[in-house]
Design a protein around this motif. Structure first.
Motif, PDB file in Angstrom:
ATOM      1  N   GLY A  11       0.771  -1.230   0.000  1.00 18.20           N
ATOM      2  CA  GLY A  11       0.000   0.000   0.000  1.00 18.20           C
ATOM      3  C   GLY A  11       0.806   1.286   0.000  1.00 18.20           C
ATOM      4  N   THR A  12       2.127   1.190   0.040  1.00 13.83           N
ATOM      5  CA  THR A  12       2.976   2.379   0.073  1.00 13.83           C
ATOM      6  C   THR A  12       3.882   2.405  -1.153  1.00 13.83           C
ATOM      7  OG1 THR A  12       3.007   2.323   2.493  1.00 13.83           O
ATOM      8  CG2 THR A  12       4.728   3.616   1.418  1.00 13.83           C
ATOM      9  N   ALA A  13       3.895   3.519  -1.854  1.00  7.68           N
ATOM     10  CA  ALA A  13       4.784   3.667  -3.013  1.00  7.68           C
ATOM     11  C   ALA A  13       6.221   3.737  -2.510  1.00  7.68           C
ATOM     12  CB  ALA A  13       4.437   4.910  -3.808  1.00  7.68           C
ATOM     13  N   ARG A  14       7.056   2.865  -3.054  1.00  7.17           N
ATOM     14  CA  ARG A  14       8.467   2.818  -2.670  1.00  7.17           C
ATOM     15  C   ARG A  14       9.303   2.965  -3.926  1.00  7.17           C
ATOM     16  NH1 ARG A  14       9.256  -0.197   2.259  1.00  7.17           N
ATOM     17  NH2 ARG A  14      11.394   0.551   2.030  1.00  7.17           N
ATOM     18  N   ARG A  15      10.184   3.952  -3.935  1.00  6.56           N
ATOM     19  CA  ARG A  15      11.053   4.214  -5.085  1.00  6.56           C
ATOM     20  C   ARG A  15      12.440   3.704  -4.739  1.00  6.56           C
ATOM     21  NH1 ARG A  15      10.444   6.092  -9.681  1.00  6.56           N
ATOM     22  NH2 ARG A  15      11.874   7.442 -10.780  1.00  6.56           N
ATOM     23  N   THR A  16      13.048   3.035  -5.708  1.00  3.83           N
ATOM     24  CA  THR A  16      14.402   2.524  -5.498  1.00  3.83           C
ATOM     25  C   THR A  16      15.111   2.425  -6.837  1.00  3.83           C
ATOM     26  OG1 THR A  16      15.715   0.809  -4.393  1.00  3.83           O
ATOM     27  CG2 THR A  16      13.780   0.065  -5.616  1.00  3.83           C
ATOM     28  N   SER A  17      16.400   2.266  -6.780  1.00  5.39           N
ATOM     29  CA  SER A  17      17.223   2.127  -7.967  1.00  5.39           C
ATOM     30  C   SER A  17      17.822   0.723  -7.966  1.00  5.39           C
ATOM     31  CB  SER A  17      18.326   3.188  -7.943  1.00  5.39           C
ATOM     32  OG  SER A  17      19.103   3.100  -9.099  1.00  5.39           O
ATOM     33  N   VAL A  18      17.620   0.002  -9.061  1.00  4.83           N
ATOM     34  CA  VAL A  18      18.074  -1.391  -9.120  1.00  4.83           C
ATOM     35  C   VAL A  18      18.759  -1.691 -10.447  1.00  4.83           C
ATOM     36  CG1 VAL A  18      16.271  -2.253  -7.565  1.00  4.83           C
ATOM     37  CG2 VAL A  18      15.853  -2.218 -10.024  1.00  4.83           C
ATOM     38  N   PRO A  19      19.718  -2.622 -10.435  1.00  9.30           N
ATOM     39  CA  PRO A  19      20.259  -3.108 -11.713  1.00  9.30           C
ATOM     40  C   PRO A  19      19.186  -3.912 -12.450  1.00  9.30           C
ATOM     41  CG  PRO A  19      21.471  -4.028  -9.823  1.00  9.30           C
ATOM     42  CD  PRO A  19      20.351  -3.226  -9.283  1.00  9.30           C
ATOM     43  N   ALA A  20      19.301  -4.023 -13.745  1.00  9.80           N
ATOM     44  CA  ALA A  20      18.300  -4.711 -14.556  1.00  9.80           C
ATOM     45  C   ALA A  20      18.083  -6.159 -14.119  1.00  9.80           C
ATOM     46  CB  ALA A  20      18.697  -4.668 -16.031  1.00  9.80           C
ATOM     47  N   ARG A  21      19.101  -6.797 -13.591  1.00  8.02           N
ATOM     48  CA  ARG A  21      18.996  -8.210 -13.224  1.00  8.02           C
ATOM     49  C   ARG A  21      18.620  -8.449 -11.762  1.00  8.02           C
ATOM     50  NH1 ARG A  21      20.711 -11.998 -16.653  1.00  8.02           N
ATOM     51  NH2 ARG A  21      21.401 -13.318 -14.960  1.00  8.02           N
ATOM     52  N   ARG A  22      18.262  -7.378 -11.022  1.00  6.26           N
ATOM     53  CA  ARG A  22      17.889  -7.550  -9.613  1.00  6.26           C
ATOM     54  C   ARG A  22      16.562  -8.292  -9.527  1.00  6.26           C
ATOM     55  NH1 ARG A  22      20.934  -6.241  -6.149  1.00  6.26           N
ATOM     56  NH2 ARG A  22      20.676  -4.076  -5.646  1.00  6.26           N
ATOM     57  N   LEU A  23      16.549  -9.369  -8.779  1.00  9.80           N
ATOM     58  CA  LEU A  23      15.323 -10.134  -8.574  1.00  9.80           C
ATOM     59  C   LEU A  23      14.410  -9.388  -7.607  1.00  9.80           C
ATOM     60  CD1 LEU A  23      16.919 -13.673  -8.247  1.00  9.80           C
ATOM     61  CD2 LEU A  23      15.671 -12.743 -10.206  1.00  9.80           C
ATOM     62  N   LEU A  24      13.124  -9.576  -7.784  1.00  9.29           N
ATOM     63  CA  LEU A  24      12.161  -8.935  -6.894  1.00  9.29           C
ATOM     64  C   LEU A  24      12.403  -9.356  -5.449  1.00  9.29           C
ATOM     65  CD1 LEU A  24       9.702  -7.147  -6.412  1.00  9.29           C
ATOM     66  CD2 LEU A  24       8.256  -9.109  -7.039  1.00  9.29           C
ATOM     67  N   SER A  25      12.712 -10.611  -5.217  1.00 12.77           N
ATOM     68  CA  SER A  25      12.983 -11.072  -3.846  1.00 12.77           C
ATOM     69  C   SER A  25      14.144 -10.299  -3.233  1.00 12.77           C
ATOM     70  CB  SER A  25      13.275 -12.578  -3.821  1.00 12.77           C
ATOM     71  OG  SER A  25      14.356 -12.900  -4.672  1.00 12.77           O
ATOM     72  N   ASP A  26      15.200 -10.093  -4.000  1.00 12.70           N
ATOM     73  CA  ASP A  26      16.355  -9.345  -3.494  1.00 12.70           C
ATOM     74  C   ASP A  26      16.016  -7.872  -3.306  1.00 12.70           C
ATOM     75  OD1 ASP A  26      17.933 -11.624  -3.457  1.00 12.70           O
ATOM     76  OD2 ASP A  26      18.687 -11.289  -5.485  1.00 12.70           O
ATOM     77  N   CYS A  27      15.235  -7.318  -4.206  1.00 11.07           N
ATOM     78  CA  CYS A  27      14.813  -5.925  -4.079  1.00 11.07           C
ATOM     79  C   CYS A  27      14.005  -5.736  -2.796  1.00 11.07           C
ATOM     80  CB  CYS A  27      13.999  -5.513  -5.301  1.00 11.07           C
ATOM     81  SG  CYS A  27      13.348  -3.823  -5.233  1.00 11.07           S
ATOM     82  N   LEU A  28      13.049  -6.636  -2.562  1.00 15.76           N
ATOM     83  CA  LEU A  28      12.221  -6.533  -1.359  1.00 15.76           C
ATOM     84  C   LEU A  28      13.065  -6.668  -0.099  1.00 15.76           C
ATOM     85  CD1 LEU A  28       9.182  -8.676  -2.525  1.00 15.76           C
ATOM     86  CD2 LEU A  28       9.204  -6.196  -2.176  1.00 15.76           C
ATOM     87  N   ARG A  29      13.923  -7.674  -0.075  1.00 16.97           N
ATOM     88  CA  ARG A  29      14.698  -7.966   1.128  1.00 16.97           C
ATOM     89  C   ARG A  29      15.835  -6.972   1.356  1.00 16.97           C
ATOM     90  NH1 ARG A  29      14.227 -12.514   3.758  1.00 16.97           N
ATOM     91  NH2 ARG A  29      16.444 -12.542   4.305  1.00 16.97           N
ATOM     92  N   HIS A  30      16.635  -6.729   0.328  1.00 19.69           N
ATOM     93  CA  HIS A  30      17.864  -5.961   0.507  1.00 19.69           C
ATOM     94  C   HIS A  30      17.703  -4.470   0.247  1.00 19.69           C
ATOM     95  CE1 HIS A  30      19.796  -9.783   1.048  1.00 19.69           C
ATOM     96  NE2 HIS A  30      19.372 -10.184  -0.136  1.00 19.69           N
ATOM     97  N   ASP A  31      16.893  -4.118  -0.750  1.00 20.93           N
ATOM     98  CA  ASP A  31      16.732  -2.705  -1.075  1.00 20.93           C
ATOM     99  C   ASP A  31      15.650  -2.038  -0.226  1.00 20.93           C
ATOM    100  OD1 ASP A  31      18.678  -2.997  -3.080  1.00 20.93           O
ATOM    101  OD2 ASP A  31      17.162  -3.550  -4.559  1.00 20.93           O
ATOM    102  N   LEU A  32      14.579  -2.796   0.069  1.00 21.02           N
ATOM    103  CA  LEU A  32      13.462  -2.208   0.797  1.00 21.02           C
ATOM    104  C   LEU A  32      13.375  -2.676   2.251  1.00 21.02           C
ATOM    105  CD1 LEU A  32      10.735  -2.325  -2.006  1.00 21.02           C
ATOM    106  CD2 LEU A  32      12.349  -0.492  -1.454  1.00 21.02           C
ATOM    107  N   GLY A  33      14.208  -3.629   2.648  1.00 19.68           N
ATOM    108  CA  GLY A  33      14.246  -4.069   4.044  1.00 19.68           C
ATOM    109  C   GLY A  33      13.067  -4.907   4.488  1.00 19.68           C
ATOM    110  N   LEU A  34      12.352  -5.501   3.546  1.00 17.51           N
ATOM    111  CA  LEU A  34      11.198  -6.344   3.875  1.00 17.51           C
ATOM    112  C   LEU A  34      11.633  -7.810   3.871  1.00 17.51           C
ATOM    113  CD1 LEU A  34       8.617  -4.419   1.703  1.00 17.51           C
ATOM    114  CD2 LEU A  34       8.789  -4.402   4.204  1.00 17.51           C
ATOM    115  N   THR A  35      12.112  -8.267   4.993  1.00 17.85           N
ATOM    116  CA  THR A  35      12.735  -9.589   5.070  1.00 17.85           C
ATOM    117  C   THR A  35      11.747 -10.718   5.328  1.00 17.85           C
ATOM    118  OG1 THR A  35      13.240  -9.236   7.400  1.00 17.85           O
ATOM    119  CG2 THR A  35      14.960  -8.647   5.790  1.00 17.85           C
ATOM    120  N   GLY A  36      10.456 -10.425   5.350  1.00 16.25           N
ATOM    121  CA  GLY A  36       9.467 -11.486   5.521  1.00 16.25           C
ATOM    122  C   GLY A  36       9.397 -12.421   4.332  1.00 16.25           C
TER     123      GLY A  36
END
Length: 159
Positions: A11-36
């Motif tokens: 429900g919250t817009a989150r902006r981040t910068s990622v390499p083209a090959r970044r997996l969504l799981s890694d983006c969520l966990r490492h870039d956005l801190g959502l480790t669930g």
């Protein structure tokens, strides 16, 4: 090269910068801190990394973050109510002992949430089919199936 993306996560817009090959799981966990969101096999087989993409379950370990730019993502952290109250699915898993070690649980919770949104009163066979893409090494699945049926009851009571 980095790509600016915006994901609406829980429900919250989150902006981040990622390499083209970044997996969504890694983006969520490492870039956005959502480790669930857990990562198990990294091949899309176990279902631990399942999240909801525009309401439908997807394997975040097989999905590039850049291709879901602008999409709505629901992780296990987003299943609870805004006040922190557990969803019917979360309550049912706890009530029916549908988890043991808990590693597979986030993927199951997301999968079952989508299953019950599509089919509010599934049969045993439909439940087994619906959760067949998620692996659990601890429970033997009996209590997970019970939890799905209990979640369906709780959702019906809330409606």
């Amino acid at each position: 090269m980095e790509h600016e993306i915006t994901l609406v996560v829980n429900g919250t817009a989150r902006r981040t910068s990622v390499p083209a090959r970044r997996l969504l799981s890694d983006c969520l966990r490492h870039d956005l801190g959502l480790t669930g969101t857990h990562v198990g096999c990294e091949h899309g087989v176990c279902g631990c990394c399942t999240v909801l993409l525009d309401g439908r379950p997807v394997r975040s370990c097989l999905t590039f973050a850049v291709i879901v730019d602008g999409a709505e993502i629901t992780t296990v952290e987003g299943l609870a109510g805004e006040d922190g109250s557990l969803s019917a699915v979360q309550r049912a898993f706890a009530e029916c002992h549908g988890l043991q070690c808990g590693f597979c649980t986030p993927g199951f919770l997301c999968t079952v949430t989508a299953l019950l949104a599509e089919n509010p009163a599934p049969t045993d066979d439909e439940v087994v089919e619906g959760i067949s893409g998620n692996l659990c090494r601890c429970t033997g699945y009996q209590n997970i199936v019970k939890a799905v049926h209990r979640a369906a009851e709780l959702r019906a009571e809330e409606a």
